[in-house]
Write an enzyme that holds these catalytic residues in place. Structure first.
Site, short mmCIF file in Angstrom:
data_model
loop_
_atom_site.label_atom_id
_atom_site.label_comp_id
_atom_site.label_asym_id
_atom_site.label_seq_id
_atom_site.Cartn_x
_atom_site.Cartn_y
_atom_site.Cartn_z
N LYS A 56 -12.63 -3.73 -7.85
CA LYS A 56 -13.44 -2.79 -8.60
C LYS A 56 -12.55 -1.80 -9.37
O LYS A 56 -12.80 -1.48 -10.52
CB LYS A 56 -14.36 -2.01 -7.64
CG LYS A 56 -15.20 -0.98 -8.36
CD LYS A 56 -16.56 -0.82 -7.75
CE LYS A 56 -17.48 -0.10 -8.71
NZ LYS A 56 -17.55 1.34 -8.43
N LYS B 280 -5.87 -9.80 -9.25
CA LYS B 280 -6.83 -10.04 -8.20
C LYS B 280 -8.10 -9.24 -8.52
O LYS B 280 -8.02 -8.14 -9.05
CB LYS B 280 -6.19 -9.52 -6.89
CG LYS B 280 -6.92 -9.87 -5.63
CD LYS B 280 -6.07 -9.42 -4.43
CE LYS B 280 -7.00 -9.11 -3.27
NZ LYS B 280 -6.28 -8.73 -2.07
N LYS C 233 0.82 -1.21 0.00
CA LYS C 233 0.00 0.00 0.00
C LYS C 233 0.86 1.26 0.00
O LYS C 233 0.49 2.26 -0.60
CB LYS C 233 -0.96 0.00 1.20
CG LYS C 233 -2.08 -0.99 1.04
CD LYS C 233 -3.21 -0.73 1.99
CE LYS C 233 -4.36 -1.71 1.74
NZ LYS C 233 -5.40 -1.62 2.77
#
Ligand code: TRP
Length: 332
Positions: free
Chosen positions: A194, A191, A111
């Site tokens: 959205k 993966k 991240k």
């Protein structure tokens, strides 16, 4: 009964990857465990997000959980920020967690790479809050996917460190690993998410599900209809494992290997099975959306029930760490 805790972030539309990898397993554990399931909104704010959309997303996520069978009769469902003891305990855990451990976390490193312009303390501290989520209920089991195993291991270490410093207080929770194979996105590569535009939404109507499956990537080694396929390399087959019954699974597996069925027929069967499983959930979601007070009530009473446990554990923690004034403690 042993206690389970797990959490899901209210970040974006819930897709079948979340459903198969998490929510559906959570529902299967309801009879064997005392289950506490949480929409972890404070985790979701560790990355950039749209403030105006957050409330709707929290509610949407909770609505889906309930519609998938995580009903208040069978478990506690609530929103993390409604129980402030989570963040309170996280602070105390901060004081027994080595920074080096947090910097090593794979999810943090990933991240941090994706959000270079916003590497905040919360992102680093994320696993400590997760440990507090679990341990504020002294949960012994945590059903999660492979990607969260490292965080649960850190949670065990935090429990050990706390216990060693302040006396036996917390269990060392164990992972209940999802046995479902990991579904990739409709591109067959990344993966499902959205933001990658490769997700099949849990609330997608059958026509959209079909459109997404029809155009989805299949076994890369099967270029022509009469080439034999390799189900083990095909994301569509992985989805079949998640949604189709054994007899149909065998039919498509054999049919694909012998090229007696084409990818389109295989996808049609999958599309039908997927829609059949999702339609009842979608109908319940529609029903809840017509009376939003119901979901609000479930969350309010869920938070009350969760807080009943969390308060007691916080009392114990305050006593153990030496900050509690005997008799002078004010009620909050
Ligand atoms: N980090 C988890 C995820 O991204 C969500 C989560 C937050 C969680 N707190 C938790 C999962 C506690 C299990 C237990 O999937």
């Amino acid at each position: 009964m042993d206690r389970i805790f797990s959490g899901i972030q209210p970040s974006g539309e819930i897709h079948i990857g979340n459903y198969v990898g998490a929510i559906r397993n959570w529902a299967r554990l309801l009879d064997q465990y005392e289950c506490i399931y949480c929409v972890v909104d404070y985790h979701a704010i560790t990355v950039d997000y749209e403030v105006e959309l957050m409330q709707r997303r929290i509610l949407e996520t909770a609505t889906i959980l309930i519609a998938c069978g995580l009903t208040p009769e069978k478990c506690i469902v609530f929103v993390q920020s409604h129980v402030p003891e989570h963040t309170e305990l996280a602070w105390i855990f901060n004081c027994v967690t080595p920074i080096g451990e947090l910097e090593r976390m794979t999810q943090f490193k990933e991240k941090a790479r994706q959000h270079r312009q916003n590497i905040n303390m919360g992102l680093l501290d994320y696993p400590v809050l997760q440990a507090a989520d679990i341990l504020i209920y002294k949960a012994g089991y945590v059903p999660v996917g492979e990607d969260q195993v490292q965080h649960v291991e850190l949670c065990r270490e935090i429990a050990r460190k706390f216990n060693a410093r302040f006396g036996e207080t917390f269990p060392e929770p164990q992972v209940i690993l999802s046995t479902a194979p990991r579904i990739l996105g409709t591109d067959g590569q990344a993966k499902m998410s959205k933001s990658m535009n490769n997700a099949i939404g849990l609330l997608d109507p059958p026509s959209i599900i079909w459109e997404k499956l029809r155009t989805a990537a299949t076994c890369p080694h099967r270029e022509r209809r009469y080439d034999p396929g390799h189900p083990e390399h095909c994301n569509i087959y992985t989805m079949h494992i998640a949604f189709s019954k054994p007899d149909q699974l065998e039919y498509v597996e054999k049919g694909c290997r012998t090229a007696s069925i084409g990818c389109l027929e295989c996808k049609e069967i999958l599309s039908k099975n997927m829609s059949e499983e999702l339609i009842p959930i979608q109908n319940r979601v529609k029903g809840f959306n017509e009376k939003p007070e119901y979901v609000m009530e479930v969350l309010t009473s869920g938070a009350d029930r969760a807080r009943g446990i969390a308060r007691q554990v916080m009392e114990e923690v305050r006593t153990k760490i030496g900050v509690k004034f005997g008799g002078l403690e004010t009620k909050s």
